[in-house]
Every structure is written in C-alpha cells, then in structure tokens.
Design a protein around this motif. Structure first.
Motif, PDB file in Angstrom:
ATOM      1  N   SER A 174      -7.494   6.434  12.886  1.00 19.28           N
ATOM      2  CA  SER A 174      -7.335   5.523  11.584  1.00 19.28           C
ATOM      3  C   SER A 174      -6.048   6.183  10.120  1.00 19.28           C
ATOM      4  O   SER A 174      -5.271   5.447   9.549  1.00 19.28           O
ATOM      5  CB  SER A 174      -9.377   5.258  10.878  1.00 19.28           C
ATOM      6  OG  SER A 174      -9.791   4.911  11.513  1.00 19.28           O
TER       7      SER A 174
ATOM      8  N   HIS B 155      -2.912   5.061  10.856  1.00 15.88           N
ATOM      9  CA  HIS B 155      -2.676   3.824  10.520  1.00 15.88           C
ATOM     10  C   HIS B 155      -2.297   3.541   9.391  1.00 15.88           C
ATOM     11  O   HIS B 155      -1.816   2.349   8.901  1.00 15.88           O
ATOM     12  CB  HIS B 155      -4.339   2.780  10.844  1.00 15.88           C
ATOM     13  CG  HIS B 155      -3.801   1.558  11.058  1.00 15.88           C
ATOM     14  ND1 HIS B 155      -3.617   0.524  11.793  1.00 15.88           N
ATOM     15  CD2 HIS B 155      -4.692   0.379  10.215  1.00 15.88           C
ATOM     16  CE1 HIS B 155      -3.414  -0.591  11.120  1.00 15.88           C
ATOM     17  NE2 HIS B 155      -4.117  -0.602  10.121  1.00 15.88           N
ATOM     18  N   GLU B 156      -2.804   3.874   8.239  1.00 14.18           N
ATOM     19  CA  GLU B 156      -2.517   4.120   7.144  1.00 14.18           C
ATOM     20  C   GLU B 156      -1.557   4.793   6.876  1.00 14.18           C
ATOM     21  O   GLU B 156      -0.619   4.561   6.063  1.00 14.18           O
ATOM     22  CB  GLU B 156      -4.015   4.694   6.661  1.00 14.18           C
ATOM     23  CG  GLU B 156      -3.834   4.985   4.043  1.00 14.18           C
ATOM     24  CD  GLU B 156      -4.872   6.054   4.557  1.00 14.18           C
ATOM     25  OE1 GLU B 156      -4.535   5.984   2.728  1.00 14.18           O
ATOM     26  OE2 GLU B 156      -6.067   6.295   5.106  1.00 14.18           O
TER      27      GLU B 156
ATOM     28  N   SER C 245       2.045   2.217   5.697  1.00 13.91           N
ATOM     29  CA  SER C 245       1.811   2.581   3.881  1.00 13.91           C
ATOM     30  C   SER C 245       3.299   2.608   3.686  1.00 13.91           C
ATOM     31  O   SER C 245       3.938   3.073   4.302  1.00 13.91           O
ATOM     32  CB  SER C 245       0.769   3.568   3.450  1.00 13.91           C
ATOM     33  OG  SER C 245      -0.149   2.870   4.204  1.00 13.91           O
TER      34      SER C 245
ATOM     35  N   ILE D  30      -4.381  12.016   2.529  1.00 13.14           N
ATOM     36  CA  ILE D  30      -4.460  12.191   4.047  1.00 13.14           C
ATOM     37  C   ILE D  30      -4.316  14.092   4.833  1.00 13.14           C
ATOM     38  O   ILE D  30      -4.867  13.967   5.760  1.00 13.14           O
ATOM     39  CB  ILE D  30      -2.748  11.824   5.120  1.00 13.14           C
ATOM     40  CG1 ILE D  30      -2.576  10.170   4.556  1.00 13.14           C
ATOM     41  CG2 ILE D  30      -2.236  12.339   5.905  1.00 13.14           C
ATOM     42  CD1 ILE D  30      -2.122   8.941   4.394  1.00 13.14           C
TER      43      ILE D  30
ATOM     44  N   ILE E  41       1.383   5.716   0.510  1.00 16.12           N
ATOM     45  CA  ILE E  41       0.950   6.585   0.590  1.00 16.12           C
ATOM     46  C   ILE E  41       0.272   7.702  -0.293  1.00 16.12           C
ATOM     47  O   ILE E  41       1.468   7.506  -0.968  1.00 16.12           O
ATOM     48  CB  ILE E  41       2.089   6.964   1.975  1.00 16.12           C
ATOM     49  CG1 ILE E  41       2.192   6.551   3.137  1.00 16.12           C
ATOM     50  CG2 ILE E  41       1.386   8.731   2.201  1.00 16.12           C
ATOM     51  CD1 ILE E  41       4.003   6.444   4.328  1.00 16.12           C
TER      52      ILE E  41
ATOM     53  N   LYS F 245       0.838  -1.045  -0.131  1.00 12.68           N
ATOM     54  CA  LYS F 245      -0.127  -0.058  -0.058  1.00 12.68           C
ATOM     55  C   LYS F 245       0.596   0.949  -0.062  1.00 12.68           C
ATOM     56  O   LYS F 245       1.898   1.488   0.724  1.00 12.68           O
ATOM     57  CB  LYS F 245      -1.043   0.119   1.168  1.00 12.68           C
ATOM     58  CG  LYS F 245      -1.926   0.684   0.753  1.00 12.68           C
ATOM     59  CD  LYS F 245      -3.051   0.941   2.204  1.00 12.68           C
ATOM     60  CE  LYS F 245      -4.048   2.421   2.180  1.00 12.68           C
ATOM     61  NZ  LYS F 245      -4.728   1.964   3.363  1.00 12.68           N
TER      62      LYS F 245
END
Length: 541
Positions: free
Chosen positions: A453, A456-457, A461, A422, A417, A415
């Motif tokens: 969340s 966490h992403e 990533s 974001i 970023i 995954k």
C-alpha cells in the motif's frame, strides 16, 4: 517534476559531464571501482550522496578485513568457517577469488602509505582498517588517478539507450539544488546497503537508492531474505560495532545474567528479551591488557561511553538492537559473473549494493567479509566497466538515451507525497524484532500488505517540490527494499542463515538454493540453483 523536465530539457540541466565509467557511491567499493577503472585507462566520474571519504558506514569506524595470507591451511579454515553458518549457499570459487584480491589490495594500501600497525614481533598487522584514514587515502588515490568527484550529489535516475543498456545517470547537488547529468558508457552501483535510517553508525545515507535505480533499469536482487541483520548498540548511542561484545556479560535490569545471551550465538536471546524488558551489558571478560588494545583499535566505540561517564568494563549499561538491514546482511543486487555485471547490460554492482551470498551465504560476515568484498568487487567492477566501455567505442556517449524510473517524478497528481510519513510507516514494519528478526507467515504477510500500500501511495503521488526529491527517492528505496525482503522471506519456508522463520524452524535440504527477486509494482521471487560462477572470466586490462 517529470522525467522529461529532469533530463531532456537542456535548460533544466545545470551540469552535463561525459565519461567512460560513472561510479555511483563513494565508499570503499566505489573508490576501488573508480581507481581500478581509471587505472585501466577509463575516464571516470564518481558521484556521492555525501562527501566521498567521510560518508557511509566504513568511513565512520574501524573494521576488520578478511585478510588471510596465501597459506593453504589458513585459506581452507577461512572458507570452511563460513559454509555451515551461511546455510551452505556460498561459493568456494568466489571465496578464493576474494581472498586473493583482498590480500593483493590490502598490500597495495600499505604501498600507498596506509599506517598499518605492527605486532609485538614487528610484523605488520593488516587485518583491520580505520575508516577515516582508509577513506582519506582512497579519496586521495582516486583524485591522483584523475577521477572527477561530485560530492553531495546523489544520483536519482539511470539513463538507458534504445536497447535498454545503461548509459549514465541524472542527479542533483544537495547543497546548490543544481541538476547534473553524466553520460557514460557504463555505470557501477556502489551505493551500499539499506539500513532504513535506523541511526546505525554511518548508515544515514544508506537507504536503498542504488537498489531502486538498478531495479528501475531491469536488474534483479538476490538473497533479500538475508537482510535482517541487527547490531548491538548502547541504548543511548548509534555505535553498532559489535566485536567487543564477545567479552560482555548480558544481564537483566537487576544484574542477573541472561541465560544464553551473547553477541554471536546468543543474539536471538537478546532480541527475545528486549521484546519485554531492558537488557544490560558489561564488558567484564576482557583482560586489562585487552582493554588497552580495544581502545587503541576502535577508539570510536568508546566515545559514547566517555561522554556519558560510563566505564563499560566495570559498569553496566543498557543496550538495544539497531537494524542494519542489507548493510550487514547479505542480500543485494544480483551479479551474473566474475565481472560483477548485473543482468542489465552496462550496469555493474559492487560492495554492499551487491549480494554477498557468494562469500557469506545466508549469514552476515560482519565488517570483515564486507570490507574484503567491497575492495575486491570494486576492483573487478572497475576493470570490467572500463573494458566494456572501451569495447563500445568513442561514439557511445552520443547514443539517444532516456531516464528510467518514475517514482517521485510524477506530475499532475492531486495527491502529494509525504516522504517522512512513508519512511516512518516503513520503519514500523522492519524495525521490530518480532516482525523482522523473528519471522512468521502471518506477520510477514501483514507487513507486506501494508508495504504494498505504501508503494502504491508513493508510486502514484507527486513530490511536493524539487527540494524534497532526494528524500522522496530515499523513501521509495526503503519501501522497495522492504518489499523484496519480505517477499523473499515468505518464499523461503525454512530457517537458514540469519533468516529465522518460526513456522519453519528447521533447515530444509530441498531449499538449498538462491532466491532471486525483482519487480516494482509487482514483486516476483524465483529460485536459482547454486552453481560455480564461470560464465564469463574477468579480463585484466
């Protein structure tokens, strides 16, 4: 790109420097830190995300200074004026020290040739500074003192030794892409606050990077619930200088004055009105003489009006509120004693990167107190870091070290970023006044869940490529800052200072304490009593 690739492989590093003190950030706090450390005999390197002398909020504008002559009555009035407004969280010891050091340092600026104006009696007026002249002078002074400056070179990770003491940093040159390493005995974080890329004047480089690096090394924050400062600005401009709005009338679109609206005590009325309709202003309470003085003292305030063909003294114009976050708020890295040390050995903090609760409590001091804090805390941090570095000895830069902090440096993840997404999602949680300016338990909890969340992403990533690493770290800094802000805001179940909690609208005497926060994957918040800071005296070198 992994941590190991960024630092450990010599072939992957384009420039390695050695210093006694590394200063991260080139605004007032950073340059005073660098000058003070160099003046104490330290070898100093300063790195700046932009160009030291022109980047940051101070360089972009004029601001007042909390400059009070050493007269007992004047000093007493200056300190007393802040205590109730800040929720009785400030410290008289720290206020007195800042007033003393500010007075000395501003006079030092005059000795260096800063062009302070004079009043009608010919006496020097030293309660304001023009950013361009101020920072041009500070760059010149630190270069004269022997400080090596790396412009356009944001730091990305701190280095620590086997015992967890900070020992330098890694970074990248934004223009060339070359990676640098500075091995140093100590580090001063002077990266400013976090305004979440709100387009507030001079704040485009202030994204919480220093907070993130400090936290990754184990430092904690203080007062992050007091980080919801909003500046008044023309709707068509980024200029958030708010002093002159003290002489403004705020109206609805039809020209009717808005009851209770004002720059200082009535800003919440402006915020509430903006939730449903436009707000207009006209600076019609300034006399003809004051209008001339205003243009001379803050010429950049008037540039957007002149470009738009608007006379703000006679014509109404639409205004908005731009989030200035911890830039004008009071939260930041916790410092533990008079040396401006953090809770991590070898790491110091100064300026807006550090908490300003010590002199402002829970309510912004605006540019005046922040300017005084920047030059005072910078001066102390520089002296202290130089002393610490000297005590470590010349072999300190031969310590085995490693980079800390993995956000943005993970490799092998499927995954990638998307930093801009974001950032946009973080702004959606912190910009709206009905989430951040006016807070309640439900919206804070909902926002914090979404911010967790996002963390966490970004935590799990992989950055798309090396050219995006700076933006990725900025995004991570903003998410981390917002999580400390809202976690602390949930813990303070009262209204105090700039923290307006709709579920708890009164100030609670049982909550007259500081809130310390920290953590990355798991954010924590705890209380700390208010006490005069006497744990370690500053040693003059």
């Amino acid at each position: 790109m992994t941590q190991k690739q960024l630092f450990s492989q010599d072939s992957d590093v384009d420039q390695t420097l050695f210093a006694d003190v590394l200063v991260i950030g080139g605004g007032p706090a950073g340059t005073w830190s660098a000058w003070s450390a160099a003046n104490a005999g330290a070898k100093v390197v300063l790195v700046d995300k932009g160009y030291c002398g022109t980047s940051g909020c101070a360089a972009a504008s004029g601001n007042g200074v909390w400059y009070v002559p050493p007269e007992p009555d004047s000093r007493e009035a200056a300190m007393a004026s802040r205590e109730a407004l800040g929720g009785f969280l400030s410290s008289r010891d720290w206020m007195q020290r800042v007033l003393d050091q500010t007075y000395a340092n501003v006079n030092q600026l005059a000795d260096w040739g800063y062009p302070f104006p004079t009043d009608e009696d010919g006496r020097p007026y030293r309660r304001s500074l023009q950013g361009p002249e101020y920072m041009r002078l500070m760059r010149s002074q630190i270069k004269r003192a022997g400080v090596k400056i790396l412009d356009h070179s944001p730091a990305l990770q701190l280095l620590v030794d086997a015992e967890g003491a900070v020992a330098g940093a890694t970074g990248v040159n934004r223009q060339t892409g070359e990676k640098w390493v500075v091995r140093s005995h100590s580090v001063i974080i002077a990266t400013g606050g976090c305004a979440f890329l709100s387009k507030a004047l001079g704040c485009n480089v202030l994204t919480g990077d220093g907070y993130l690096m400090a936290a990754e090394a184990g430092a904690d924050m203080s007062g992050m619930e007091f980080s919801n400062a909003y500046g008044i600005a023309p709707a068509f401009s980024s200029v958030t200088k708010t002093l002159f709005y003290n002489w403004a009338t705020f109206t609805y679109e039809d020209g009717t004055p808005i009851p209770g609206a004002g720059s200082q005590k009535g800003r919440s009325v402006i915020a509430e009105t903006l939730l449903t309709q436009p707000v207009y202003a006209i600076i019609d309470k300034a006399s003809a003489e004051m209008r001339v003085t205003m243009r001379l003292s803050q010429p950049n305030f008037f540039l957007p009006f002149d470009r738009a063909g608007i006379d703000p003294f006679t014509q109404r114009f639409p205004v908005t509120l731009r989030l200035e976050g911890t830039v004008r708020g009071t939260g930041g890295i916790r410092i533990t004693d008079y040396t401006c040390a953090t809770s991590v050995r070898g790491l110091y903090a100064a300026g807006d990167a550090a908490t300003r609760e010590l002199i402002c409590g829970g309510f912004t001091g605006g540019g005046s107190h922040n300017a005084a804090w920047a030059l005072s805390s910078g001066y102390w941090a520089g002296q202290s870091a130089a002393t610490y570095s000297r005590d470590l000895g010349v072999q300190a830069n031969k310590r085995p070290v490693q980079a800390v902090g993995g956000v943005g440096f993970i490799s092998g993840s499927q995954k990638q970023i998307h930093s801009e997404d974001i950032i946009t999602a973080t702004q959606a949680e912190v910009f709206p006044c009905d989430r951040n300016y006016f807070r309640n338990e439900q919206t804070l909890t909902e926002s914090l869940q979404r911010l967790n969340s996002l963390w966490h992403e970004i935590r799990n990533s992989q950055v798309a490529d090396n050219s995006n690493i700076v933006r990725t770290r900025e995004a991570a800094g903003m998410v981390a800052t917002a999580r400390w802000m809202y976690s602390s805001a949930l813990e303070r179940k009262e209204t105090r200072g700039m923290h307006k909690h709709l579920d708890y609208p009164q100030q609670d005497t049982n909550q007259q304490h500081h809130l310390i926060s920290g953590g990355l994957d798991q954010v924590w918040v705890k209380t700390a009593p208010i006490q005069e800071t006497k744990t370690k005296e500053l040693v003059t070198v």
